[in-house]
Design an enzyme around this catalytic site. Structure first.
Site, short mmCIF file in Angstrom:
data_model
loop_
_atom_site.label_atom_id
_atom_site.label_comp_id
_atom_site.label_asym_id
_atom_site.label_seq_id
_atom_site.Cartn_x
_atom_site.Cartn_y
_atom_site.Cartn_z
N ASP A 10 4.73 1.54 3.11
CA ASP A 10 5.32 0.37 3.76
C ASP A 10 6.73 0.75 4.24
O ASP A 10 7.59 1.07 3.42
CB ASP A 10 5.38 -0.76 2.74
CG ASP A 10 5.80 -2.09 3.34
OD1 ASP A 10 5.47 -3.13 2.78
OD2 ASP A 10 6.50 -2.08 4.38
N ASP A 113 3.61 -1.08 10.67
CA ASP A 113 4.50 -0.48 9.65
C ASP A 113 3.87 -0.37 8.27
O ASP A 113 4.58 -0.16 7.29
CB ASP A 113 5.80 -1.29 9.56
CG ASP A 113 5.56 -2.72 9.10
OD1 ASP A 113 4.43 -3.20 9.26
OD2 ASP A 113 6.49 -3.33 8.58
N GLU A 114 2.57 -0.52 8.18
CA GLU A 114 1.90 -0.40 6.88
C GLU A 114 0.64 0.44 7.01
O GLU A 114 -0.16 0.23 7.93
CB GLU A 114 1.51 -1.77 6.33
CG GLU A 114 2.70 -2.62 5.92
CD GLU A 114 2.27 -3.94 5.33
OE1 GLU A 114 1.25 -3.98 4.62
OE2 GLU A 114 2.95 -4.94 5.59
#
Length: 421
Positions: A10, A113-114
């Site tokens: 993350d 973003d993960e």
DNA sequence: TCTGGGGTCCTAGGACCC
DNA sequence: TCTGGGGTCCTAGGACCC
């Protein structure tokens, strides 16, 4: 066969970190991460909300994602505000994913973003999971210039929850034996899939922590919240079994919507926005080699009331014209020009990878011709090569409406999450 | 929190069929 | 005309995630 080990990577304050790293690379002296700063939309265009915040902005000034920029500035008059740059974020995301592929072929992009990474059976090659996670974290920081949290667990849910623990730049684990101490004391609203509405329902019934949820009889949850109740009960107990989903998983739908810089009061302008949005979404559809059978039009009035209307077509289509004509009809049925609009959106669903002709005696006219499809694809190509505005419709020439509105300039599509992670 | 844009999934009601 | 029941499809809206 060894026990499953899942990583969840993350990016810490993703947009802001990427913006900061990029600016430093370009020679900036100031690191946005060290000062109260946010990435925010354009207030002039009525998109003035906080998209990402630095840790100082959050901890010292209690600025939150989704908050109005005006409100954030009130809390912190010296707030540093930078506009979003989605193109940059996608490049940063891609670079990270490329690095992650060195550690496992089983990677799932959950969002920009993960990322989930299946580390099962990788110990022999890269050492134990803690060492590997720390190496990955350090490499991302050194080679790409931003920090990540890595959560490690026996499934995707626990890995994701672990990555939410203390930030930034940390590795955390959450294995079943750690659930009572690390997970159960947390407020129930911090559980994945417990949003505002569900949180309120649980609080009303006296359930305040994840542990209390976990210990409530499962059939009570089913009674109160139906299938969603069962889902969150399982999650509170760490139960989740979905696999790290490989790339190329089919998309379910796609859409394009925008908040207009000014209210739209007449059908003519509304149709222009609709066409502009349709140009982009239908082009993305063709790019994904898909056809859609359902067209959904959504509007939001100046009073912030939303309405939607959808129409199922006789045959799947990827034609700008067919989608636009359908959208126009829906707009007519949905909106009487009583109240001006602040937001217009069009989305497509019931996607298929081929146009299966369902020939009947009556729908001949509704079938898109191959020549029409090649025509649109040719336009897509020209725009991809020479820029979006290299070829525009004349109706936009003397209009304030942009010829291709909304959306992010994503080069590639990847499927988003589901509640099953 | 007076409110962006992109997604996924679930539910409930009505129409329609047998 | 009052009343049954099951199944499928379509549609609107809500909840959740980033």
């Amino acid at each position: 066969m060894s026990d499953p080990i899942i990583f969840h990577i993350d990016v810490n304050s993703a947009y802001l970190s990427w913006e900061a790293a990029y600016r430093l690379q370009k020679g900036a002296q100031l690191d946005l991460r060290q000062v109260p700063s946010v990435v925010g939309g354009d207030s002039q265009k009525r998109r003035g909300i906080v998209l990402a915040k630095s840790i100082p902005a959050k901890s010292k000034f209690k600025i939150q994602t989704g908050e109005l920029l005006s409100s954030a500035r009130k809390k912190c008059p010296d707030l540093f505000v930078v506009p979003p740059n989605y193109d940059l974020y996608l490049r940063c995301s891609n670079a990270m994913v490329e690095l992650l592929y060195e550690y496992s072929p089983f990677i799932q992009r959950y969002s920009v973003d993960e990322v989930f990474l299946d580390f099962t059976n990788m110990e022999k090659q890269f050492g134990d999971y803690l060492t590997a996670a720390n190496t990955i974290k350090a490499r991302v920081k050194e080679e790409l210039g931003f920090t990540v949290n890595i959560g490690i667990g026996p499934n995707k849910l626990l890995a994701k929850l672990a990555s939410e623990f203390k930030k930034p730049d940390r590795v955390h684990t959450l294995f079943p034996e750690e659930i009572p101490t690390k997970l159960w004391p947390l407020p129930v609203g911090e559980l994945f899939m417990v949003g505002r509405a569900t949180e309120k329902k649980l609080l009303d019934r006296g359930i305040t922590t994840i542990g209390e949820l976990a210990k409530t009889p499962r059939n009570k949850l089913k009674l109160w919240l139906k299938s969603h109740g069962l889902l969150i009960w399982d999650f509170a107990n760490g139960i989740e079994e979905s696999s790290v989903r490989p790339e190329g998983f089919p998309m379910k739908g796609l859409g394009n919507s925008t908040t207009t810089p000014e209210n739209v009061a007449d059908k003519e302008t509304a149709r222009l926005w609709l066409l502009s949005l349709t140009e982009k979404v239908s082009s993305r559809l063709r790019d994904a080699h898909c056809y859609a059978q359902v067209v959904n039009l959504s509007i939001k009035t100046s009073q912030f009331i939303s309405y939607g209307k959808q129409k199922k077509l006789l045959n799947p289509t990827n034609s700008t014209k067919v989608i636009f004509e359908t959208g126009k009809k829906l707009l007519n049925e949905l909106w009487d020009e009583e109240e001006p609009l602040r937001h217009i959106g069009i989305s497509l669903s019931s996607l298929s990878s081929s146009k299966s002709y369902q020939l009947s005696m009556f729908d001949k006219l509704s079938i898109d011709t191959d020549s029409e499809e090649s025509f649109y694809k040719a336009i897509d190509k020209i725009r991809a090569k020479h820029g979006e505005t290299s070829l525009i419709r004349s109706c936009f020439l003397h209009s304030t409406v942009p010829p291709l509105a909304g959306g992010v300039d994503a080069e590639e599509e990847y499927p988003m999450m589901s509640s099953l992670l």
